[in-house]
Design an enzyme around this catalytic site. Sequence first.
Site: not given
Length: 527
Positions: A51, A54, A187, A190
């Site tokens: 870009c 950029c 857990c 989890c």
Amino acid sequence: MEILILLSLVTSGLAFYSSSDEVIVLTPSNFNREVIQSDDIWLVEFYAPWCGHCRSLTPEWQKAAKALKGVVKVGAVDADEHQGLGGQYGVRGFPTIKVFGADKNKPTDYQGARTAQGIVDSAMSTVKTVVNQRLSGKSSSGGGGGGGGGSKSGDPEDVIELTDSNFEKLVLNSEDMWMVEFFAPWCGHCKNLAPHWASAATELKGKVKFGALDATVHTVMGGRYGVRGYPTIKMFPSGKKDGDVVDYDGGRTSSDIVSWSKDKLAANIPPPEVVQVTAEEVLKDNCEAHQLCIVSILPHILDCQSECRNKYIAIMKKQADKYKKNMWGWIWAEAGAQPDLEETIGVGGFGYPAMAAVNSRKMMFALLKGPFRDLSYGRGSTAPLKNAKLPPIQTTDPWDGKDGEDRKIVGTPSRVKQIMGTSSQGKESCRDSFSRIGKLWGHLKDRQIVGTPSRVKQIMGTSSQGKENCMDSFSRIGKLWGHLKDGQIVGTPRMGILWGHLENGQIVGTPQEWANCGDTFSERSKL
């Protein structure tokens, strides 16, 4: 030999920011930890290496980061490489600047000037707002916990339940890439992961399969893969599963999981096919569907026979394999077979083999000027594609893999006029007509007309602009082959050089065989 990567269309992110800058390079593996879980205010630029805007912003971004050191953190994400991370925050163009203030899960868009002063002013305004919120007792939903960071709604049904009995069939005997979570029902980590895991499974549905196995119940598979804590995530690569398993080392948000999975998916896919351009669809499939396509124009088969051509194709395949993670398209054409394609990328008549990178999204290209074995960064300047679109493609037969053969000229006098392609005014782009001639005739070799369109152009004597009054060019042709009459090529071959003689109404044979033939096509047609 180490290959230098590709020009200004695709430049390494390290060319923008380095460890010596105050700009912090952000990736999916550190974004959640550095930004989302931080109490600091962050300005984050999402950029693409190719870009131009950029690139222009880079020195201003670095200057602002230096000025804001210790007050506001300034980071940068290569959103072209880490598309999942950019997609999480709705990045659709480059550069995109996001301000992560009081609520890290709801960043705001920066709309100020793209100067260091404008960036600093905006940052200090955000600091004042955050401080006033804290002073008034309003809590920030941002730093300190990334629980919701990057989580999107997902369908739990997209996560496949795995067991000791179905694991081998579904995962190990599959050609798909699998992400497998080994969990325990009790857990807490989890449980926090579950919505992110489902969200990633939904987002990558059809590309990567996601599974979950209760390792407290199905202990065989948990033991086989050395599960000692929960959750444990492992990646099983696509293709044949020969024991290679990769431990997941990314973040725990859906965006982290998606980005990491995409990177691994790209790394494990087979190299892209190197395809000959024989039809319009080939160009579209390999250029429009990819960020970049690498276009090679190889020498004509009469100038570079099968062994030579296969070496060039092998070089392309090697580079395609090396850069397969970028998912570029790779195509080639024979010199002269696709004149519009050559003209579009600034090639034609000489300099084969040639290679160019084409960005069909921005309608830009760069002709690579280094050795053909290299994808040479920075050695070619970018330019817009002609007419801001991909060129038309002529339908041709694919190469049969064989050596080329010298060709005699075959055709009727009327076909000569058709191939030459004169308009009613007797003018047109001689480049186009010469390309058509080249398909049948080529160049002179041993006084037979064979070879490439580039040699035709040389023999015809076109101007440097590739256009001229075709009547004039026909007159020069006539010095070799004949003369003009009513816009048709007729007459006695000058110096005994023309195409052949008539046989069953066709012009065939070698130039020498014309020495004792008649004066005009019309007379010869009576033979």
